[in-house]
Design an enzyme around this catalytic site. Structure first.
Site, PDB file in Angstrom:
ATOM      1  N   HIS A  69      36.921 -10.792   2.044  1.00 53.56           N
ATOM      2  CA  HIS A  69      36.382 -11.398   3.257  1.00 53.56           C
ATOM      3  C   HIS A  69      34.866 -11.266   3.340  1.00 53.56           C
ATOM      4  O   HIS A  69      34.200 -12.154   3.880  1.00 53.56           O
ATOM      5  CB  HIS A  69      37.032 -10.771   4.493  1.00 53.56           C
ATOM      6  CG  HIS A  69      38.359 -11.365   4.837  1.00 53.56           C
ATOM      7  ND1 HIS A  69      38.559 -12.214   5.905  1.00 53.56           N
ATOM      8  CD2 HIS A  69      39.563 -11.252   4.227  1.00 53.56           C
ATOM      9  CE1 HIS A  69      39.821 -12.589   5.947  1.00 53.56           C
ATOM     10  NE2 HIS A  69      40.459 -12.013   4.938  1.00 53.56           N
ATOM     11  N   ASP A  70      34.327 -10.196   2.811  1.00 59.59           N
ATOM     12  CA  ASP A  70      32.871 -10.030   2.859  1.00 59.59           C
ATOM     13  C   ASP A  70      32.186 -10.937   1.845  1.00 59.59           C
ATOM     14  O   ASP A  70      31.230 -11.646   2.176  1.00 59.59           O
ATOM     15  CB  ASP A  70      32.495  -8.573   2.591  1.00 59.59           C
ATOM     16  CG  ASP A  70      31.021  -8.311   2.830  1.00 59.59           C
ATOM     17  OD1 ASP A  70      30.492  -8.753   3.865  1.00 59.59           O
ATOM     18  OD2 ASP A  70      30.382  -7.660   1.980  1.00 59.59           O
ATOM     19  N   ASP A 255      50.697  -5.202  -9.210  1.00 61.31           N
ATOM     20  CA  ASP A 255      51.310  -5.513 -10.504  1.00 61.31           C
ATOM     21  C   ASP A 255      51.692  -6.981 -10.552  1.00 61.31           C
ATOM     22  O   ASP A 255      51.394  -7.749  -9.629  1.00 61.31           O
ATOM     23  CB  ASP A 255      52.515  -4.609 -10.766  1.00 61.31           C
ATOM     24  CG  ASP A 255      53.601  -4.743  -9.702  1.00 61.31           C
ATOM     25  OD1 ASP A 255      53.589  -5.742  -8.957  1.00 61.31           O
ATOM     26  OD2 ASP A 255      54.458  -3.854  -9.614  1.00 61.31           O
TER      27      ASP A 255
END
Length: 329
Positions: A69-70, A255
């Site tokens: 998000h950043d 995974d």
């Protein structure tokens, strides 16, 4: 004809300037950036992330989402962490609908406080986002990633741009690929990044459109029935903690089970289904489903690409004392 030569030349010159600016920030990032100014910084961050993980396991997942998000909004510059100013001069990116379900921001302050005690005004909040994601990924069973540092913190929020830059849960794979391509992330790396859904969960408000009034025909019927039990109403309360995990077998491990699931049409979002069936992405999905090591290699590469998106460096931005607020000049 002569009058047509200058505009293209000027355009090319401006393009080169933009590319130079973009690459300058990336080139100034380096491994062990704080080796002299704050030698214990990375160890302190790792220690804090580990302690928080053992107290609140979901914090590790939050650190991975924070990085995404950043970095996808303008720059890896910790603009995400800024809170809305009381005087209204700054609106937090956290207020966007795209930030729905994000949590544990308060624990970023815990990490920052520990670093500040050792080295005041030295380590950026942007680097704390990057390093906490690296360490969180490791704790979640993902690959060990070499993370460059040297980012600086933004002096502004980009709340008005979040909606346009972060894909919506209903967006198609074409939109998602386009958003990542815009920040220099190729198709293979994008497929790998979406593997972070392996430790994610989707709130019912974001998936009931595939269940009601009729079930999306691309969903595995048995899995659709399970999802209906998790989300029993077409109008769930957005404030209620109603959700389903992407991976029921290893929900807290990064995974390749995510890829195995979407090949069986058990993805929760539209993009999950399209990822497995679109001709541009399907070959990578198949390969990652078959080879966890290959997935981890590509995931590591993708995280590095994401974390080096247009960073502020040099004398750009600032080093915030408190990640929630701009420094007072």
């Amino acid at each position: 004809m002569a009058t047509l030569t200058n505009p293209p030349s000027n355009f090319c010159f401006l393009l080169l300037l933009l590319l130079a600016h973009f690459n300058l920030g990336k080139s100034q990032l380096q491994l062990n950036y704080y080796s002299k100014s704050c030698p214990k910084a990375e160890d302190i961050i790792k220690q804090q992330v580990t302690q928080l993980y053992h107290k609140h396991g979901n914090t590790a997942v939050s650190w991975v989402r924070n990085l995404f998000h950043d970095c996808i909004v303008q720059s890896c510059d910790a603009s995400l962490l800024l809170e809305t100013a009381r005087d209204g001069t700054l609106v937090s990116e956290q207020t966007s609908e795209r930030s729905f379900g994000m949590r544990n921001f308060k624990y970023v302050n815990t990490i920052k406080a520990a670093v500040e005690e050792e080295c005041p005004l030295t380590v950026s909040c942007a680097d704390i986002i990057a390093l906490s994601a690296r360490d969180g990924i490791s704790l979640l069973g993902g690959p060990s990633i070499e993370m460059k540092t040297g980012r600086r913190d933004s002096k502004q929020s980009y709340a008005k741009e979040v909606e346009d830059l972060i894909p919506n849960h209903n967006d198609s794979i074409s939109v998602v690929l386009s958003r990542f391509r815009a920040i220099g992330i190729d198709v293979e790396a994008t497929v790998a990044l979406l593997g972070a859904h392996s430790v994610g969960r989707v709130h019912c408000v974001n998936l009931v459109h595939r269940l009601y009034p009729t079930v999306d025909t691309t969903l595995d019927p048995a899995h659709a029935e399970y999802l209906k039990r998790r989300c029993p109403t077409p109008n769930p309360d957005p404030k209620a903690v109603l959700y389903s995990r992407n991976d029921l077998k290893t929900p807290m491990i990064i995974d390749n089970n995510y890829y195995k699931n979407i090949l069986q049409h058990k993805g929760l979002l539209l993009v999950d289904e399209e990822l497995a069936t679109d001709s541009r992405t399907a070959p990578y999905v198949q390969k990652m489903a078959e080879d966890n090591e290959y997935f981890h290699q590509q995931f590591s590469r993708a995280i590095q690409l994401l974390s080096e998106t247009n960073p502020l460096s040099g004398d750009q931005g600032e080093i915030r004392k408190d990640c929630r607020y701009l420094n007072i000049d």
